[in-house]
Design a protein around this motif. Structure first.
Motif, PDB file in Angstrom:
ATOM      1  N   LEU A   1       0.532   4.417  23.418  1.00 48.25           N
ATOM      2  CA  LEU A   1       1.557   4.457  22.373  1.00 48.25           C
ATOM      3  C   LEU A   1       1.217   5.549  21.376  1.00 48.25           C
ATOM      4  N   ARG A   2       2.203   5.911  20.551  1.00 47.19           N
ATOM      5  CA  ARG A   2       1.965   6.741  19.372  1.00 47.19           C
ATOM      6  C   ARG A   2       1.989   5.816  18.165  1.00 47.19           C
ATOM      7  N   ASP A   3       0.913   5.831  17.393  1.00 45.37           N
ATOM      8  CA  ASP A   3       0.698   4.825  16.346  1.00 45.37           C
ATOM      9  C   ASP A   3       0.136   5.523  15.110  1.00 45.37           C
ATOM     10  N   ALA A   4       0.859   5.477  14.002  1.00 45.60           N
ATOM     11  CA  ALA A   4       0.396   6.155  12.789  1.00 45.60           C
ATOM     12  C   ALA A   4       0.890   5.427  11.551  1.00 45.60           C
ATOM     13  N   LEU A   5       0.117   5.517  10.481  1.00 42.00           N
ATOM     14  CA  LEU A   5       0.529   5.026   9.171  1.00 42.00           C
ATOM     15  C   LEU A   5       1.149   6.186   8.405  1.00 42.00           C
ATOM     16  N   ILE A   6       2.359   5.974   7.898  1.00 43.10           N
ATOM     17  CA  ILE A   6       3.122   7.016   7.213  1.00 43.10           C
ATOM     18  C   ILE A   6       3.330   6.622   5.758  1.00 43.10           C
ATOM     19  N   ASP A   7       3.136   7.573   4.853  1.00 43.12           N
ATOM     20  CA  ASP A   7       3.409   7.316   3.440  1.00 43.12           C
ATOM     21  C   ASP A   7       4.913   7.145   3.245  1.00 43.12           C
ATOM     22  N   ARG A   8       5.308   6.048   2.618  1.00 43.87           N
ATOM     23  CA  ARG A   8       6.727   5.752   2.472  1.00 43.87           C
ATOM     24  C   ARG A   8       7.448   6.762   1.585  1.00 43.87           C
ATOM     25  N   ALA A   9       6.772   7.265   0.578  1.00 45.30           N
ATOM     26  CA  ALA A   9       7.427   8.164  -0.367  1.00 45.30           C
ATOM     27  C   ALA A   9       7.552   9.592   0.162  1.00 45.30           C
ATOM     28  N   SER A  10       6.454  10.124   0.706  1.00 43.32           N
ATOM     29  CA  SER A  10       6.453  11.525   1.123  1.00 43.32           C
ATOM     30  C   SER A  10       6.707  11.734   2.607  1.00 43.32           C
ATOM     31  N   GLY A  11       6.477  10.708   3.413  1.00 40.54           N
ATOM     32  CA  GLY A  11       6.643  10.846   4.856  1.00 40.54           C
ATOM     33  C   GLY A  11       5.460  11.495   5.542  1.00 40.54           C
ATOM     34  N   ARG A  12       4.392  11.765   4.821  1.00 43.29           N
ATOM     35  CA  ARG A  12       3.231  12.395   5.446  1.00 43.29           C
ATOM     36  C   ARG A  12       2.407  11.355   6.211  1.00 43.29           C
ATOM     37  N   VAL A  13       1.667  11.826   7.193  1.00 48.51           N
ATOM     38  CA  VAL A  13       0.823  10.955   8.004  1.00 48.51           C
ATOM     39  C   VAL A  13      -0.445  10.635   7.220  1.00 48.51           C
ATOM     40  N   VAL A  14      -0.684   9.368   6.992  1.00 46.83           N
ATOM     41  CA  VAL A  14      -1.876   8.919   6.272  1.00 46.83           C
ATOM     42  C   VAL A  14      -3.032   8.683   7.240  1.00 46.83           C
ATOM     43  N   GLU A  15      -2.731   8.130   8.393  1.00 46.77           N
ATOM     44  CA  GLU A  15      -3.779   7.794   9.365  1.00 46.77           C
ATOM     45  C   GLU A  15      -3.152   7.699  10.742  1.00 46.77           C
ATOM     46  N   THR A  16      -3.841   8.244  11.733  1.00 47.33           N
ATOM     47  CA  THR A  16      -3.422   8.070  13.120  1.00 47.33           C
ATOM     48  C   THR A  16      -4.398   7.114  13.787  1.00 47.33           C
ATOM     49  N   ASN A  17      -3.909   6.376  14.755  1.00 47.38           N
ATOM     50  CA  ASN A  17      -4.705   5.344  15.412  1.00 47.38           C
ATOM     51  C   ASN A  17      -4.859   5.655  16.893  1.00 47.38           C
TER      52      ASN A  17
ATOM     53  N   ARG B   1       0.816  -1.220   0.000  1.00 45.96           N
ATOM     54  CA  ARG B   1       0.000   0.000   0.000  1.00 45.96           C
ATOM     55  C   ARG B   1       0.845   1.265   0.000  1.00 45.96           C
ATOM     56  N   GLY B   2       2.159   1.095   0.141  1.00 45.03           N
ATOM     57  CA  GLY B   2       3.044   2.255   0.151  1.00 45.03           C
ATOM     58  C   GLY B   2       3.089   2.979   1.470  1.00 45.03           C
ATOM     59  N   VAL B   3       2.788   2.278   2.579  1.00 48.57           N
ATOM     60  CA  VAL B   3       2.808   2.909   3.893  1.00 48.57           C
ATOM     61  C   VAL B   3       3.655   2.078   4.849  1.00 48.57           C
TER      62      VAL B   3
END
Length: 323
Positions: free
Chosen positions: A280-296, A244-246
């Motif tokens: 915890l701090r838990d987030a999905l990060i875009d691998r290419a841009s480093g932007r936060v896609v989703e926080t949990n 998914r690229g994250v």
């Protein structure tokens, strides 16, 4: 004309499959094993662990396990798929077959109309599942009921041992740090192993190490701290994130409260099931841009089972979600 129609049908099928896969991917959860109960607890795999102050309700039953129901020593079977995978795959396969032979999902519809009707129905079902998953994720973020020692509140009493034995999981098994009143308020734990402060410290340490290794995609550490079965499940999740690229970044894992549910022996193997509430701090990060896609959700309550060969180290053998 027949050839053109066949190509159009194949294109529609390919488009529908791609859309379904994209929707299903967004319904996933972050954190290792979150959103699903997976792994093995030996002969107790399909038995609910006793409730504790940290997890007063029964954990969700196993959805993915290599242990066959009724097996006494965890005989391996074909791994089960994540919740929804087998159901939707069978549903999709049946509908596509019906569409291709002209029968449709319910019969009476032909060709493309049947297939589009199938996609609409499956899409609605996936939407319902996603809503249910979001509901349980919100519930996971709610504070667990107080009962054992809570790091944010006053200590119930001094306890020997390290973070788990004296503070994080005070009062587990042997009544460490709980006091007489707290011991009466909690259900009696079944401990056939004799879990002590060093074991509690190992459970807390492993919780943090597994979470951080998962976020760093550190396969070597995950392999060392988990059973081959759990390592395989974690690997599947990490590869799915990569597709998914994250990447699932995790940090600041802190145990807040926990209880021993039960500990037992099966031949040369010891098992211990522990309910743990942690932040915890838990987030999905875009691998290419480093932007936060989703926080949990910043807090979770789960039931982890650890196992060890007699005299060996504890490793994670199962994770169950609380309800």
């Amino acid at each position: 004309m027949m050839s053109t129609f066949s190509r159009g049908r194949r294109t529609a099928v390919a488009f529908g499959l791609a859309a379904l896969m994209a929707v299903a991917a967004t319904a996933g959860e972050a954190r290792p094993g979150s959103g699903s109960s997976m792994g093995s607890r030996g002969s107790k795999t399909y038995s609910a662990p006793p409730s504790t102050a940290t997890a007063p309700g029964a954990p969700a039953p196993m959805q993915r396990s290599m242990t066959q129901p009724g097996s006494q020593m965890g005989a391996p079977a074909a791994p089960q798929r994540r919740f929804g995978g087998g159901f939707f795959a069978g549903l999709l396969g049946a509908g596509l077959l019906g569409a291709l032979i002209g029968g449709g999902f319910f019969g009476g519809l032909g060709g493309i109309a049947s297939f589009l009707g199938l996609l609409l129905q499956v899409g609605l079902l996936i939407g319902v599942v996603m809503l249910v998953l979001r509901f349980f994720r919100r519930r996971q973020a709610e504070p667990a009921m107080a009962g054992a020692y809570n790091r944010s509140g006053p200590a119930a009493g001094p306890g020997p041992g390290g973070p788990l034995g004296g503070k994080g999981l005070g009062g587990l098994g042997s009544g460490l740090g709980g006091g007489a009143a707290a011991a009466q308020a909690r259900p009696a734990q079944r401990d056939e192993v004799g879990i002590g402060p060093q074991d509690f410290e190992a459970f807390e340490r492993t919780l943090g190490q597994v979470q951080l290794a998962y976020g760093a995609e550190d396969a070597a550490t995950l392999r060392r701290l988990t059973t081959p079965e759990m390592f395989g499940y974690f690997g599947e999740e990490i590869r799915a994130n990569a597709a998914r690229g994250v990447v699932n970044k995790i940090a600041d894992v802190k145990l807040q409260q926990g209880d021993l549910a039960e500990a037992w022996r099966e031949g040369p193997v010891d098992y211990a099931t522990v309910a743990m509430r942690y932040t915890l701090r838990d987030a999905l990060i875009d691998r290419a841009s480093g932007r936060v896609v989703e926080t949990n959700p910043p807090e979770a309550t789960e039931v982890w089972t650890f196992m060890r060969e007699r005299g060996g180290q504890w490793v994670v053998s199962a994770i169950q979600q609380t309800r």
